[in-house]
Enzyme design. Sequence first.
Site, PDB file in Angstrom:
ATOM      1  N   SER A  22       6.853   2.179  13.468  1.00  0.00           N
ATOM      2  CA  SER A  22       5.410   2.253  13.689  1.00  0.00           C
ATOM      3  C   SER A  22       5.107   2.891  15.037  1.00  0.00           C
ATOM      4  CB  SER A  22       4.834   0.837  13.686  1.00  0.00           C
ATOM      5  OG  SER A  22       3.528   0.849  14.195  1.00  0.00           O
TER       6      SER A  22
ATOM      7  N   TYR B  37       5.065  -7.559  16.854  1.00  0.00           N
ATOM      8  CA  TYR B  37       5.213  -6.574  15.768  1.00  0.00           C
ATOM      9  C   TYR B  37       5.879  -5.308  16.314  1.00  0.00           C
ATOM     10  CZ  TYR B  37       3.870  -2.919  12.437  1.00  0.00           C
ATOM     11  OH  TYR B  37       3.891  -1.846  11.572  1.00  0.00           O
TER      12      TYR B  37
ATOM     13  N   PHE C  61       0.831  -1.211   0.000  1.00  0.00           N
ATOM     14  CA  PHE C  61       0.000   0.000   0.000  1.00  0.00           C
ATOM     15  C   PHE C  61       0.870   1.268   0.000  1.00  0.00           C
ATOM     16  CE2 PHE C  61      -2.006   2.805   3.422  1.00  0.00           C
ATOM     17  CZ  PHE C  61      -2.636   3.631   2.513  1.00  0.00           C
TER      18      PHE C  61
ATOM     19  N   ILE D 113     -10.238   2.288   8.131  1.00  0.00           N
ATOM     20  CA  ILE D 113     -10.851   3.205   7.150  1.00  0.00           C
ATOM     21  C   ILE D 113     -11.313   2.477   5.885  1.00  0.00           C
ATOM     22  CG2 ILE D 113     -10.358   5.162   5.593  1.00  0.00           C
ATOM     23  CD1 ILE D 113      -9.139   6.613   7.973  1.00  0.00           C
TER      24      ILE D 113
ATOM     25  N   ALA E 297       9.282  -3.238   3.374  1.00  0.00           N
ATOM     26  CA  ALA E 297       8.837  -4.640   3.387  1.00  0.00           C
ATOM     27  C   ALA E 297       8.804  -5.141   4.822  1.00  0.00           C
ATOM     28  CB  ALA E 297       9.790  -5.506   2.566  1.00  0.00           C
ATOM     29  N   ALA E 298       7.681  -5.687   5.217  1.00  0.00           N
ATOM     30  CA  ALA E 298       7.555  -6.190   6.588  1.00  0.00           C
ATOM     31  C   ALA E 298       6.307  -7.038   6.712  1.00  0.00           C
ATOM     32  CB  ALA E 298       7.470  -5.024   7.584  1.00  0.00           C
ATOM     33  N   GLN E 299       6.306  -7.853   7.724  1.00  0.00           N
ATOM     34  CA  GLN E 299       5.075  -8.501   8.159  1.00  0.00           C
ATOM     35  C   GLN E 299       4.402  -7.439   9.032  1.00  0.00           C
ATOM     36  OE1 GLN E 299       2.128  -9.618   9.388  1.00  0.00           O
ATOM     37  NE2 GLN E 299       3.293  -9.974  11.264  1.00  0.00           N
TER      38      GLN E 299
ATOM     39  N   THR F  49       1.702  -9.753   0.778  1.00  0.00           N
ATOM     40  CA  THR F  49       0.470  -8.952   0.920  1.00  0.00           C
ATOM     41  C   THR F  49       0.378  -7.904  -0.186  1.00  0.00           C
ATOM     42  OG1 THR F  49       1.561  -7.414   2.440  1.00  0.00           O
ATOM     43  CG2 THR F  49       0.305  -9.212   3.443  1.00  0.00           C
TER      44      THR F  49
ATOM     45  N   ASP G 265      12.045 -12.408  -1.962  1.00  0.00           N
ATOM     46  CA  ASP G 265      11.875 -12.288  -0.515  1.00  0.00           C
ATOM     47  C   ASP G 265      13.088 -11.560   0.072  1.00  0.00           C
ATOM     48  OD1 ASP G 265      11.765 -12.884   2.286  1.00  0.00           O
ATOM     49  OD2 ASP G 265      10.489 -14.604   1.827  1.00  0.00           O
TER      50      ASP G 265
HETATM   51  P1  NAD Z   1       1.644  -3.700   3.012  1.00  0.00           P
HETATM   52  O1  NAD Z   1       1.431  -5.056   3.586  1.00  0.00           O
HETATM   53  O2  NAD Z   1       0.666  -3.204   2.023  1.00  0.00           O
HETATM   54  O3  NAD Z   1       3.107  -3.593   2.414  1.00  0.00           O
HETATM   55  C1  NAD Z   1       4.194  -4.391   2.808  1.00  0.00           C
HETATM   56  C2  NAD Z   1       4.807  -4.967   1.542  1.00  0.00           C
HETATM   57  O4  NAD Z   1       5.949  -5.744   1.897  1.00  0.00           O
HETATM   58  C3  NAD Z   1       3.846  -5.891   0.799  1.00  0.00           C
HETATM   59  O5  NAD Z   1       3.784  -5.559  -0.554  1.00  0.00           O
HETATM   60  C4  NAD Z   1       4.443  -7.287   1.011  1.00  0.00           C
HETATM   61  O6  NAD Z   1       4.162  -8.165  -0.065  1.00  0.00           O
HETATM   62  C5  NAD Z   1       5.909  -6.955   1.163  1.00  0.00           C
HETATM   63  N1  NAD Z   1       6.637  -7.968   1.922  1.00  0.00           N
HETATM   64  C6  NAD Z   1       6.276  -8.522   3.098  1.00  0.00           C
HETATM   65  N2  NAD Z   1       7.183  -9.439   3.473  1.00  0.00           N
HETATM   66  C7  NAD Z   1       8.140  -9.448   2.513  1.00  0.00           C
HETATM   67  C8  NAD Z   1       9.337 -10.189   2.328  1.00  0.00           C
HETATM   68  N3  NAD Z   1       9.733 -11.124   3.209  1.00  0.00           N
HETATM   69  N4  NAD Z   1      10.086  -9.934   1.233  1.00  0.00           N
HETATM   70  C9  NAD Z   1       9.698  -9.006   0.312  1.00  0.00           C
HETATM   71  N5  NAD Z   1       8.560  -8.296   0.439  1.00  0.00           N
HETATM   72  C10 NAD Z   1       7.804  -8.508   1.527  1.00  0.00           C
HETATM   73  O7  NAD Z   1       1.714  -2.698   4.268  1.00  0.00           O
HETATM   74  P2  NAD Z   1       1.870  -1.121   4.301  1.00  0.00           P
HETATM   75  O8  NAD Z   1       0.715  -0.604   5.065  1.00  0.00           O
HETATM   76  O9  NAD Z   1       2.174  -0.584   2.970  1.00  0.00           O
HETATM   77  O10 NAD Z   1       3.135  -1.004   5.260  1.00  0.00           O
HETATM   78  C11 NAD Z   1       4.428  -0.664   4.791  1.00  0.00           C
HETATM   79  C12 NAD Z   1       5.351  -0.507   5.988  1.00  0.00           C
HETATM   80  O11 NAD Z   1       4.852   0.503   6.861  1.00  0.00           O
HETATM   81  C13 NAD Z   1       5.493  -1.770   6.833  1.00  0.00           C
HETATM   82  O12 NAD Z   1       6.814  -1.850   7.282  1.00  0.00           O
HETATM   83  C14 NAD Z   1       4.546  -1.510   8.001  1.00  0.00           C
HETATM   84  O13 NAD Z   1       4.931  -2.220   9.144  1.00  0.00           O
HETATM   85  C15 NAD Z   1       4.715  -0.018   8.176  1.00  0.00           C
HETATM   86  N6  NAD Z   1       3.593   0.654   8.836  1.00  0.00           N
HETATM   87  C16 NAD Z   1       2.384   0.760   8.212  1.00  0.00           C
HETATM   88  C17 NAD Z   1       1.349   1.422   8.861  1.00  0.00           C
HETATM   89  C18 NAD Z   1       0.005   1.609   8.242  1.00  0.00           C
HETATM   90  O14 NAD Z   1      -0.831   2.286   8.847  1.00  0.00           O
HETATM   91  N7  NAD Z   1      -0.263   1.091   7.060  1.00  0.00           N
HETATM   92  C19 NAD Z   1       1.546   1.968  10.138  1.00  0.00           C
HETATM   93  C20 NAD Z   1       2.785   1.809  10.733  1.00  0.00           C
HETATM   94  C21 NAD Z   1       3.815   1.170  10.064  1.00  0.00           C
HETATM   95  C1  UD1 Z   2      -2.377   0.389  12.840  1.00  0.00           C
HETATM   96  C2  UD1 Z   2      -1.617  -0.270  11.717  1.00  0.00           C
HETATM   97  C3  UD1 Z   2      -0.354  -0.896  12.176  1.00  0.00           C
HETATM   98  C4  UD1 Z   2       0.463   0.199  12.797  1.00  0.00           C
HETATM   99  C5  UD1 Z   2      -0.321   0.838  13.929  1.00  0.00           C
HETATM  100  C6  UD1 Z   2       0.417   2.042  14.426  1.00  0.00           C
HETATM  101  C7  UD1 Z   2      -3.148  -0.852  10.009  1.00  0.00           C
HETATM  102  C8  UD1 Z   2      -3.898  -1.949   9.401  1.00  0.00           C
HETATM  103  N1  UD1 Z   2      -2.463  -1.229  11.090  1.00  0.00           N
HETATM  104  O1  UD1 Z   2      -2.930  -0.559  13.775  1.00  0.00           O
HETATM  105  O2  UD1 Z   2       0.385  -1.426  11.081  1.00  0.00           O
HETATM  106  O3  UD1 Z   2       1.670  -0.291  13.246  1.00  0.00           O
HETATM  107  O4  UD1 Z   2      -1.566   1.325  13.463  1.00  0.00           O
HETATM  108  O5  UD1 Z   2      -0.138   2.450  15.611  1.00  0.00           O
HETATM  109  O6  UD1 Z   2      -3.160   0.265   9.570  1.00  0.00           O
HETATM  110  N2  UD1 Z   2     -11.672  -1.366  14.248  1.00  0.00           N
HETATM  111  C9  UD1 Z   2     -13.045  -1.410  14.402  1.00  0.00           C
HETATM  112  N3  UD1 Z   2     -13.779  -2.073  13.465  1.00  0.00           N
HETATM  113  C10 UD1 Z   2     -13.208  -2.681  12.375  1.00  0.00           C
HETATM  114  C11 UD1 Z   2     -11.790  -2.616  12.229  1.00  0.00           C
HETATM  115  C12 UD1 Z   2     -11.042  -1.948  13.195  1.00  0.00           C
HETATM  116  O7  UD1 Z   2     -13.608  -0.870  15.354  1.00  0.00           O
HETATM  117  O8  UD1 Z   2     -13.944  -3.260  11.565  1.00  0.00           O
HETATM  118  C13 UD1 Z   2     -10.881  -0.639  15.259  1.00  0.00           C
HETATM  119  C14 UD1 Z   2      -9.768  -1.460  15.881  1.00  0.00           C
HETATM  120  O9  UD1 Z   2     -10.265  -2.240  16.936  1.00  0.00           O
HETATM  121  C15 UD1 Z   2      -8.826  -0.349  16.347  1.00  0.00           C
HETATM  122  C16 UD1 Z   2      -9.016   0.775  15.305  1.00  0.00           C
HETATM  123  O10 UD1 Z   2     -10.222   0.445  14.615  1.00  0.00           O
HETATM  124  O11 UD1 Z   2      -9.227   0.136  17.601  1.00  0.00           O
HETATM  125  C17 UD1 Z   2      -7.892   0.865  14.304  1.00  0.00           C
HETATM  126  O12 UD1 Z   2      -7.632  -0.443  13.825  1.00  0.00           O
HETATM  127  P1  UD1 Z   2      -6.650  -0.715  12.581  1.00  0.00           P
HETATM  128  O13 UD1 Z   2      -7.051   0.132  11.435  1.00  0.00           O
HETATM  129  O14 UD1 Z   2      -6.616  -2.180  12.382  1.00  0.00           O
HETATM  130  O15 UD1 Z   2      -5.242  -0.145  13.039  1.00  0.00           O
HETATM  131  P2  UD1 Z   2      -4.369  -0.292  14.382  1.00  0.00           P
HETATM  132  O16 UD1 Z   2      -4.742  -1.503  15.148  1.00  0.00           O
HETATM  133  O17 UD1 Z   2      -4.435   1.029  15.061  1.00  0.00           O
END
Ligand code: NAD
Ligand code: UD1
Length: 326
Positions: A126, A150, A18, A194, A83-85, A42, A62
């Site tokens: 994060s 995580y 994303f 969202i 890249a991360a889980q 993912t 990977d």
């Molecule tokens: P995402 O899952 O969409 O993106 C992660 C990408 O990494 C994916 O495309 C996945 O296929 C790839 N990936 C996972 N494991 C891999 C591996 N072993 N080798 C190569 N590729 C691999 O998630 P995102 O929301 O885009 O998150 C990106 C980064 O931001 C992550 O490090 C996540 O922990 C961090 N982050 C995201 C949020 C959020 O709100 N989305 C918040 C805090 C931190």
């Molecule tokens: C998110 C991130 C995580 C990041 C962290 C930083 C995502 C998916 N995860 O976790 O990678 O490290 O912020 O703080 O963006 N909820 C509902 N109904 C639903 C789904 C969720 O009420 O159908 C609530 C959840 O219980 C939570 C809140 O919405 O309280 C946000 O959830 P979510 O979007 O999954 O993100 P975080 O858990 O905050």
Amino acid sequence: MPRNPETVKTLVTGGAGFIGARCAALALESGHEVTVLDDLSTGLRSRFDALEAAGARVVLGDVRDANARASALEGVDAVIHLAAQGSVPRSMEDPEATMDVNVHATDRLLEDMEERGLYRLVLASSAAVYGDVDGLPHTEDLVGARQSPYADSKWANEQAVLRRRQQGWEAIALRFFNVYGPGQRSEGPNTGVIPIFVKKMCAKEAPTLFGGGSQTRDFVHVDDVARLLVRLASDAWSHPPRAVYNVGTGKQTSLLELVQTLAAALRARGLKGDHLIPLMGPARSGDLDHSMADLAAITADLGWRPTVSLDDGLGELIDARLGHGV
Ligand code: NAD
Ligand code: UD1
């Protein structure tokens, strides 16, 4: 040393994800030569294809695999490591797998960079590292007990960044808060509240609030995040004093407010009905209560501020979903 964005060769790991895909697309638009590395665990093939069509070099592999890393790092001079889980629940189910990808593979990647004389690293941490910290907004030096493997893995990444900075690297870790925006999946392990709520409410289904809806989050738009990542990969560094910065908006929104804002936006577009009233579900285990970034450090040191308001960001997602065009 000042860098010219047109000559910057940037690797975006997780570039089919994303945030990564948005970041890689912006880097290309900004004139970087872009490589993306992703195993599509993912991430989406369609994002890979779109980036390749736009001129990126794509490496399907990977980050744990030495050959994949070697191929991805070829000719690169800055790394944006995303890249991360990234799923908290998955990290609870399988902590070893999370550590393997997020910590061990990151350490190997940094060793590979060092071997190649590559010292510019922008890494995704994060807000999860704050855990159960007391006090809002969260300032970078205040952290509580981490609540998941995580969060531990991102903390370990930050320590690696600190160590590398001590060796003279231009390395920085960014604590993303809740990133949202176009392209975020509404299904799968790495979705967010969202996209789930927008999809449901646009399809006339009521959203479910886990645990009452008074919990708050700091929702930051992916374009603001991508802009920062690309800039940090290419700009001259005056060596920011910190290794770690918050990336949020400095505003907290309760989940109840989120639903109300979405409902108001849908009513304004002619959608009415009971599905605009949320259902209540049990609290999700490991959920944080409140989260809000303090932006003083990133604003003062890097001059970064978010530009997309939550109202505008949500409106854009609703319009795209309802086919109103944006
Ligand atoms: P995402 O899952 O969409 O993106 C992660 C990408 O990494 C994916 O495309 C996945 O296929 C790839 N990936 C996972 N494991 C891999 C591996 N072993 N080798 C190569 N590729 C691999 O998630 P995102 O929301 O885009 O998150 C990106 C980064 O931001 C992550 O490090 C996540 O922990 C961090 N982050 C995201 C949020 C959020 O709100 N989305 C918040 C805090 C931190
Ligand atoms: C998110 C991130 C995580 C990041 C962290 C930083 C995502 C998916 N995860 O976790 O990678 O490290 O912020 O703080 O963006 N909820 C509902 N109904 C639903 C789904 C969720 O009420 O159908 C609530 C959840 O219980 C939570 C809140 O919405 O309280 C946000 O959830 P979510 O979007 O999954 O993100 P975080 O858990 O905050």
